[in-house]
Design an enzyme around this catalytic site. Sequence first.
Site, PDB file in Angstrom:
ATOM      1  N   ALA A 126       0.824  -1.212   0.000  1.00  0.00           N
ATOM      2  CA  ALA A 126       0.000   0.000   0.000  1.00  0.00           C
ATOM      3  C   ALA A 126       0.864   1.270   0.000  1.00  0.00           C
ATOM      4  O   ALA A 126       2.094   1.197   0.067  1.00  0.00           O
ATOM      5  CB  ALA A 126      -0.925  -0.017   1.207  1.00  0.00           C
ATOM      6  N   HIS A 127       0.198   2.403  -0.042  1.00  0.00           N
ATOM      7  CA  HIS A 127       0.908   3.682  -0.145  1.00  0.00           C
ATOM      8  C   HIS A 127       1.792   3.958   1.068  1.00  0.00           C
ATOM      9  O   HIS A 127       1.438   3.667   2.187  1.00  0.00           O
ATOM     10  CB  HIS A 127      -0.038   4.857  -0.386  1.00  0.00           C
ATOM     11  CG  HIS A 127      -1.257   4.927   0.469  1.00  0.00           C
ATOM     12  ND1 HIS A 127      -2.215   5.886   0.282  1.00  0.00           N
ATOM     13  CD2 HIS A 127      -1.698   4.164   1.488  1.00  0.00           C
ATOM     14  CE1 HIS A 127      -3.166   5.708   1.164  1.00  0.00           C
ATOM     15  NE2 HIS A 127      -2.894   4.686   1.895  1.00  0.00           N
TER      16      HIS A 127
END
Lengths: 356, 356, 356
Positions: free
Chosen positions: B241-242
Amino acid sequence: MLFTAAQISLLVNGKIEGDAGKTVSSFGKIEDAFEGQLTFLANPKYEEYLYSTKASIAIINTRYELREPVTPTLIRVDDAYSAFALLMHKFQEMAKGTLTGIQQPSFIADTAVIGKNVYVGAFTYIGEHVVIGDHCRIFPNCFIGDNVVLGENCHIQPGVKIMHDCKLGNNVNIHPGTVIGSDGFGFAPQADGTFNKIPQIGNVVIENNVEIGSNATIDRATMGSTVIKSGAKLDNLIQIAHNVEVGNSTVIAAQAGISGSTKIGNNVKIGGQAGLVGHIQIADGTRINAQSGVSKSIKNPFGYVTGSPAQDSATALRSQAIFKNLPEMEKRLKFLEDLVKQLLVEKAAFSQNGFK
Amino acid sequence: MLFTAAQISLLVNGKIEGDAGKTVSSFGKIEDAFEGQLTFLANPKYEEYLYSTKASIAIINTRYELREPVTPTLIRVDDAYSAFALLMHKFQEMAKGTLTGIQQPSFIADTAVIGKNVYVGAFTYIGEHVVIGDHCRIFPNCFIGDNVVLGENCHIQPGVKIMHDCKLGNNVNIHPGTVIGSDGFGFAPQADGTFNKIPQIGNVVIENNVEIGSNATIDRATMGSTVIKSGAKLDNLIQIAHNVEVGNSTVIAAQAGISGSTKIGNNVKIGGQAGLVGHIQIADGTRINAQSGVSKSIKNPFGYVTGSPAQDSATALRSQAIFKNLPEMEKRLKFLEDLVKQLLVEKAAFSQNGFK
Amino acid sequence: MLFTAAQISLLVNGKIEGDAGKTVSSFGKIEDAFEGQLTFLANPKYEEYLYSTKASIAIINTRYELREPVTPTLIRVDDAYSAFALLMHKFQEMAKGTLTGIQQPSFIADTAVIGKNVYVGAFTYIGEHVVIGDHCRIFPNCFIGDNVVLGENCHIQPGVKIMHDCKLGNNVNIHPGTVIGSDGFGFAPQADGTFNKIPQIGNVVIENNVEIGSNATIDRATMGSTVIKSGAKLDNLIQIAHNVEVGNSTVIAAQAGISGSTKIGNNVKIGGQAGLVGHIQIADGTRINAQSGVSKSIKNPFGYVTGSPAQDSATALRSQAIFKNLPEMEKRLKFLEDLVKQLLVEKAAFSQNGFK
């Protein structure tokens, strides 16, 4: 296209009750079909809908007894579900038409051999020495690596990548975005904590009548072959590691993962998001529940396992039921401890006083 | 291509026992190699196969003592496994040849800068201001977004998408279908229950010698960078994920998922299908078992956790062992309750009668 | 592009404290922003960084009281987070420019209808009778199957495949590699253990303002439609099976999987790697924890479940806490058993001797 009850009845060898001239142009489930649709009743759970459905025609089993009058024209057959599936197949055949020929632009290496009646979509790449069997359809944006062999009548959907040296049998259907033959995940740890890649020089062999869902990944063997045997059905987003074998007519649901060198028998059923460790064997007919984590070989055929780590399902379900009430069980234990402590205190007092 | 035992021995600096003129053309595992194949024995578990293998040549350790005569020509080296891996590497180098040049049709923006000795496959798109280092190979059907920078000798396999502004180091190998730099999953909840997208304007930075499997997804940072550090190895279908950071030489197995802003240290090993929540730190050298759910930071290096929620592995294994027998444990508790109840009844009776 | 504090303040209707002429060219998080960057403070957890940040300009809430002097120019607004998000949106708008026109080579069937101000990237395939609404951007290497309809302003990112007959509303954003409308996983078991494919002749309907992450898979319905309702947000690598319905503004995190025919209500939140079995209903507002396995319908709205199998979260957390100490609990039980055994032995002795 419009079809009358009479025409449909002819196709499925059925018997009409009601207006043989009623027409339909599409299919609907009995609980939400509308006028102009064909539906069916096979599962008794849905019986009530037969009396309220807006479908124009319904296929039902010969032996089904009506409880009250119905609106749709009925077509009676021995097996309503099979008859309906047959009609859906025929419909699909007509709808897809005869897709053949090489769309442009596409890239086909000079050494590739393309069979008869093949479709190659635009922006598809076919490498050196590839062999494509008759009647294959390869949709747009696919990559077919060097030396790949496809049997007859394969259906390679948009954006599928089949890497070099992999072999597919006949009637293989691969859904969009799936990768066949990426490198197995093999690295040799070095003294300094880094890793050296172990070349993955094997391939993937997919036998006849296999279907693989979308965005799945099937890794090539380190040496030898990762094998998906005849009639196996794999769902979306599945991971098959290097040197795995999947048996005949084995079914694997979405997002399950099989680690390296594990051998899965025939007619195994693996639930969604289940995981199997590497280097184990799974006996024929085993059922593995969704989200299970299988860490050991399963030797007895036709077993059923659940949980992570997986154990016999019946036992697992009992353990899970108790797990849900663990706080209650802990309270019972605490209560008992207090009682016994009390008994001991009283006994000690009794010993001291009553027996002094 | 045929190679003699003499030629192979020269390449690995080995010592021949048997017919130096025997030839091989491919590699095989000792348990299923056939005539004309080269094999090796390193793991003593496979020792028995040395005496039955049909391989023509086998590489074995210098110090290994034969129990009986063998069929294949032997090549003795200090480290049979490493010698074999070296030969596989050399074979792979020869097989892949020297793939260079720009295949047509491809799309390369005028402002892109392409290094020396680069391969760009057909149907690959290279956007504005992209920089591709020397010796990179970008296979067909890839998308390289605006401003992407690739170091030297990267291997971008078919159908990979690298979104705008992402940066890759040298010797990065990305397997088919993987997406680098899709938007992080960030939405601001509104009073009416809907969500507003939070722009994701950061990028992904991938350092040297990283390998990422097929159909994985690495999201760009909201701001700043999602970072995969030097030598990390990520398997298929992984979700990063980010704003995540993955440390040097960390290994993540297939289908694992790392939530936003989590920082993973160096030399960490994460098992398949494991999940980590967001905003936590994982210490260097941590091992996370397959299917674990890690919900808290792990602060002590070289720990080993298991389970969902994850806990120390040794404890988890003991708990899991008892979990399997929970129904038995519940029976023991019930039995004890009945006994104590009985004791209490008797005591009450004794109190009433014996002490009256 | 450089912006002054004065210009930014104007955009967000803020009040400047400090040098209105300071300039920034990019965005940074307060904990690692550097000179020339714009940052913000909204979450009090990050308060300390306001006093050490190297950012040139910081947006903060009007009511925030400074504890000591700060380096960046401050812009005060009612809601710092929203103001910052607004600026990121504006920046993104400027950065992406006005991408329109049909890149070559692409493939657009003669019967396709393309709206105004549309971008079609190179190597994208658009089939027969497709309708593309105004202002859509379809990036390179996409596949848009026959009869697909896209509303206005859709964002179809590189390598997305939308299979025949699927319908998208307005403002739908689909990330790279995702597959919309692959066949549902439906096979009829035959007497000999093999499977017959059940045709999947339905479609996928995606309503307005839906966002779907990268490499996800959304299967078409057997009959009827798989439906993703307005405003739903789906993360990467998610599996949505045939005939599923996902409610309005429901959020599903990465690698979760929803089995066939399950209906998910509005404003539901599903954690990463969670799995739902088929044919169940999930009430509005339900929260499902990461890695949960939901095997039954959830009928009461706004519940919160955890675990596999999932149960009420509060109970699950208590059970999980005890699970971690199961070995301890087993010891307590054993100790109690020994005590009671001892009591019984003593009582027997007492009965035999004391009461004789």
